[in-house]
Design a protein around this motif. Structure first.
Motif, PDB file in Angstrom:
ATOM      1  N   ALA A  43       0.841  -1.201   0.000  1.00  0.00           N
ATOM      2  CA  ALA A  43       0.000   0.000   0.000  1.00  0.00           C
ATOM      3  C   ALA A  43       0.872   1.246   0.000  1.00  0.00           C
ATOM      4  O   ALA A  43       0.581   2.227  -0.703  1.00  0.00           O
ATOM      5  CB  ALA A  43      -0.936  -0.012   1.202  1.00  0.00           C
ATOM      6  N   LEU A  44       1.944   1.221   0.764  1.00  0.00           N
ATOM      7  CA  LEU A  44       2.863   2.362   0.804  1.00  0.00           C
ATOM      8  C   LEU A  44       3.485   2.586  -0.568  1.00  0.00           C
ATOM      9  O   LEU A  44       3.597   3.729  -1.033  1.00  0.00           O
ATOM     10  CB  LEU A  44       3.945   2.125   1.857  1.00  0.00           C
ATOM     11  N   ASP A  45       3.868   1.506  -1.244  1.00  0.00           N
ATOM     12  CA  ASP A  45       4.444   1.617  -2.580  1.00  0.00           C
ATOM     13  C   ASP A  45       3.449   2.264  -3.545  1.00  0.00           C
ATOM     14  O   ASP A  45       3.809   3.164  -4.299  1.00  0.00           O
ATOM     15  CB  ASP A  45       4.858   0.229  -3.082  1.00  0.00           C
ATOM     16  N   LEU A  46       2.185   1.831  -3.495  1.00  0.00           N
ATOM     17  CA  LEU A  46       1.179   2.419  -4.385  1.00  0.00           C
ATOM     18  C   LEU A  46       0.972   3.895  -4.075  1.00  0.00           C
ATOM     19  O   LEU A  46       0.871   4.726  -4.985  1.00  0.00           O
ATOM     20  CB  LEU A  46      -0.160   1.686  -4.256  1.00  0.00           C
ATOM     21  N   LEU A  47       0.906   4.223  -2.802  1.00  0.00           N
ATOM     22  CA  LEU A  47       0.708   5.614  -2.407  1.00  0.00           C
ATOM     23  C   LEU A  47       1.865   6.483  -2.911  1.00  0.00           C
ATOM     24  O   LEU A  47       1.643   7.579  -3.443  1.00  0.00           O
ATOM     25  CB  LEU A  47       0.578   5.704  -0.886  1.00  0.00           C
TER      26      LEU A  47
END
Length: 165
Positions: A43-47
């Protein structure tokens, strides 16, 4: 390691174990830096990817290709981020059947609050490494990723009923 390698060479196995241990250590620090805000690494990577995208955001397919994961995986991550108000889904203006994800102002604020503690943590974990060593380390890790992709492509193209050539 010798027992696992059945008496064979262990250096590659030891290197893989070291990479895994280092990755876990970095993930623990990243999780700590998230301050209990509960974002997974994916999720952090997508954000982070959405934070640098144009105002129209990115499609689920674009995010999946960039992260090298399935569209189904990205859809679940976008759902989680949207539920937390960090991302919003918008209809693609060029293709009404497609949905795009766009970071919200709250998502940008979250990343900004995450950025400084993360930079300090990464500085601490790489303490004592020279700039040249960090560049070489980055290069070697990216070579591992490239080798993994090539191996995976090979394995996906080898049919189980045919011997490998």
């Amino acid at each position: 390691m010798r027992a696992f390698a059945a008496g064979g060479a262990t250096l590659a196995l030891e290197a893989a174990a070291a990479v895994r241990s280092a990755s876990q250590a970095i993930d623990r620090l990243r999780s700590h830096g998230a301050g209990g805000r509960g974002l997974s690494a994916g999720a952090l990577d997508l954000l982070a990817r959405l934070s640098t995208a144009s105002g129209e955001g990115l499609s689920i397919g674009e995010l999946a290709r960039a992260a090298d994961v399935s569209s189904r995986n990205v859809t679940g991550l976008v759902d989680t981020l949207a539920r937390d108000g960090l991302v919003q889904r918008v209809q693609d203006q060029r293709d009404r059947r497609s949905v795009r994800a766009r970071i919200t102002p709250a998502g940008q604020d979250w990343l900004e609050a995450f950025r400084q503690p993360t930079q300090r943590a990464m500085s601490a974990i790489f303490q004592g490494f020279s700039a040249d060593e960090l560049a070489q380390f980055r290069h070697m890790c990216l070579r591992l990723v490239d080798n993994q992709h090539r191996t995976e492509q090979y394995l996906n193209n080898v049919r189980p009923d045919q011997p490998a050539s």
